[in-house]
Design a protein around this motif. Structure first.
Motif, mmCIF file in Angstrom:
data_model
loop_
_atom_site.group_PDB
_atom_site.id
_atom_site.type_symbol
_atom_site.label_atom_id
_atom_site.label_comp_id
_atom_site.label_asym_id
_atom_site.label_seq_id
_atom_site.Cartn_x
_atom_site.Cartn_y
_atom_site.Cartn_z
ATOM 1 N N VAL A 35 51.570 75.886 -36.036
ATOM 2 C CA VAL A 35 51.384 76.678 -34.814
ATOM 3 C C VAL A 35 52.500 77.715 -34.702
ATOM 4 O O VAL A 35 52.250 78.907 -34.464
ATOM 5 C CB VAL A 35 51.355 75.770 -33.560
ATOM 6 C CG1 VAL A 35 51.462 76.592 -32.282
ATOM 7 C CG2 VAL A 35 50.093 74.915 -33.547
ATOM 8 N N ARG B 86 51.973 81.878 -35.020
ATOM 9 C CA ARG B 86 52.324 82.749 -33.893
ATOM 10 C C ARG B 86 53.474 83.704 -34.209
ATOM 11 O O ARG B 86 53.536 84.795 -33.656
ATOM 12 C CB ARG B 86 52.710 81.900 -32.683
ATOM 13 C CG ARG B 86 51.530 81.164 -32.099
ATOM 14 C CD ARG B 86 51.976 80.280 -30.966
ATOM 15 N NE ARG B 86 50.841 79.565 -30.401
ATOM 16 C CZ ARG B 86 50.952 78.710 -29.402
ATOM 17 N NH1 ARG B 86 52.150 78.463 -28.867
ATOM 18 N NH2 ARG B 86 49.885 78.090 -28.946
ATOM 19 N N THR C 88 49.806 80.191 -41.388
ATOM 20 C CA THR C 88 50.334 78.830 -41.306
ATOM 21 C C THR C 88 51.129 78.513 -42.569
ATOM 22 O O THR C 88 51.036 79.232 -43.567
ATOM 23 C CB THR C 88 49.191 77.800 -41.165
ATOM 24 O OG1 THR C 88 48.367 77.854 -42.327
ATOM 25 C CG2 THR C 88 48.355 78.058 -39.918
ATOM 26 N N TYR D 293 42.030 72.636 -39.812
ATOM 27 C CA TYR D 293 42.410 71.810 -38.671
ATOM 28 C C TYR D 293 41.204 71.196 -37.979
ATOM 29 O O TYR D 293 40.162 71.827 -37.857
ATOM 30 C CB TYR D 293 43.238 72.624 -37.665
ATOM 31 C CG TYR D 293 44.699 72.527 -37.979
ATOM 32 C CD1 TYR D 293 45.481 71.541 -37.392
ATOM 33 C CD2 TYR D 293 45.287 73.375 -38.901
ATOM 34 C CE1 TYR D 293 46.820 71.410 -37.711
ATOM 35 C CE2 TYR D 293 46.636 73.258 -39.217
ATOM 36 C CZ TYR D 293 47.384 72.263 -38.610
ATOM 37 O OH TYR D 293 48.699 72.122 -38.934
ATOM 38 N N THR E 13 50.967 68.256 -28.125
ATOM 39 C CA THR E 13 49.840 68.917 -28.801
ATOM 40 C C THR E 13 48.583 68.901 -27.937
ATOM 41 O O THR E 13 47.720 69.755 -28.101
ATOM 42 C CB THR E 13 49.539 68.287 -30.175
ATOM 43 O OG1 THR E 13 49.101 66.936 -30.016
ATOM 44 C CG2 THR E 13 50.745 68.361 -31.093
ATOM 45 N N TYR F 296 47.946 72.182 -25.799
ATOM 46 C CA TYR F 296 47.463 73.420 -26.393
ATOM 47 C C TYR F 296 45.982 73.636 -26.109
ATOM 48 O O TYR F 296 45.167 72.737 -26.314
ATOM 49 C CB TYR F 296 47.719 73.430 -27.913
ATOM 50 C CG TYR F 296 49.179 73.560 -28.261
ATOM 51 C CD1 TYR F 296 49.846 74.761 -28.043
ATOM 52 C CD2 TYR F 296 49.891 72.502 -28.782
ATOM 53 C CE1 TYR F 296 51.197 74.892 -28.343
ATOM 54 C CE2 TYR F 296 51.236 72.621 -29.080
ATOM 55 C CZ TYR F 296 51.882 73.818 -28.859
ATOM 56 O OH TYR F 296 53.203 73.949 -29.143
ATOM 57 N N GLU G 25 41.363 78.301 -36.548
ATOM 58 C CA GLU G 25 42.786 78.602 -36.675
ATOM 59 C C GLU G 25 43.228 79.664 -35.667
ATOM 60 O O GLU G 25 44.315 79.579 -35.095
ATOM 61 C CB GLU G 25 43.066 79.063 -38.106
ATOM 62 C CG GLU G 25 44.527 79.180 -38.443
ATOM 63 C CD GLU G 25 44.731 79.506 -39.904
ATOM 64 O OE1 GLU G 25 45.129 78.593 -40.645
ATOM 65 O OE2 GLU G 25 44.482 80.671 -40.300
ATOM 66 N N PHE H 261 44.921 78.954 -32.197
ATOM 67 C CA PHE H 261 46.347 78.654 -32.044
ATOM 68 C C PHE H 261 47.158 79.886 -31.629
ATOM 69 O O PHE H 261 48.330 79.771 -31.299
ATOM 70 C CB PHE H 261 46.923 78.042 -33.321
ATOM 71 C CG PHE H 261 46.460 76.632 -33.561
ATOM 72 C CD1 PHE H 261 46.813 75.618 -32.691
ATOM 73 C CD2 PHE H 261 45.666 76.324 -34.651
ATOM 74 C CE1 PHE H 261 46.387 74.308 -32.897
ATOM 75 C CE2 PHE H 261 45.233 75.029 -34.872
ATOM 76 C CZ PHE H 261 45.593 74.020 -33.992
#
Length: 193
Positions: A41, A45, A50, A56, A141, A144, A166, A169
């Protein structure tokens, strides 16, 4: 010589690097899985990709990187091929038991498969969450939106997992939020790769 794809080796070495930081006592399997998710994550960002390059899934205990989970759990059924199984067991030792048992690094990570960014992000995540219990990290988690969006589907369908996007995130929530300018550049980079 083992015939194992480089992406898989990179994923194993990410795990080994993180787990090795916990020393001889090792780390609970569920905590290791969650820490890699948090590292992903943060990396997405802040850098636009990643660390794990994994798929995921939303699960009861939060987001889970599929291959990373199988590596840490040392699931022969999911790792499949004997070369992959041998490669994982060369680096990681798992206590018998469930996801609350521990995993240890039998040796240091092979730095040939880790970038400076990988180690910096993993170091930061380790420092930030080292003393946190697995339950506390799971609760983090669950905050989120990327996971919350699937919470009702997990409860209603009784499904064990739901594939996540993905891109979700990038929702800049939780304690790993990126400055707006950084997030904007990361999204731009992500769109080009």
């Amino acid at each position: 010589m083992l015939s194992v794809p480089n992406t898989f080796k990179e994923q194993v070495q990410l795990v080994v690097y993180l787990v090795h930081k916990f020393g001889n006592k090792g780390v609970e399997i569920v905590k290791a899985v969650k820490l890699i998710a948090l590292a992903d994550v943060y990396a997405l960002r802040h850098y636009g990709s990643t660390l794990s390059s994994d798929t995921y899934y939303a699960m009861k205990n939060g987001p889970v990187a599929s291959n990373i989970d199988n590596i840490i759990e040392q699931s022969d059924e999911y790792l499949g091929d004997l070369d992959r199984i041998q490669y994982v067991k060369e680096f990681l030792e798992r206590e018998p038991g469930n996801t609350w048992s521990r995993v240890r690094a039998g040796q240091e990570a092979d730095s040939d498969y880790l970038s400076e960014r990988d180690t910096e992000v993993l170091d930061m995540i380790f420092e930030k969450y080292y003393d946190c219990s697995p339950r506390h990290i799971i609760e983090k988690t669950h905050q989120y939106q990327a996971w919350k969006k699937h919470e009702s589907a997990l409860q209603e369908a009784g499904s064990g997992r739901v594939e996540m996007e993905e891109e979700d995130f990038f929702e800049n929530d939780g304690d790993l939020a990126a400055p707006k300018e950084v997030l904007s550049l990361s999204r731009e980079f992500y769109g080009r790769v």
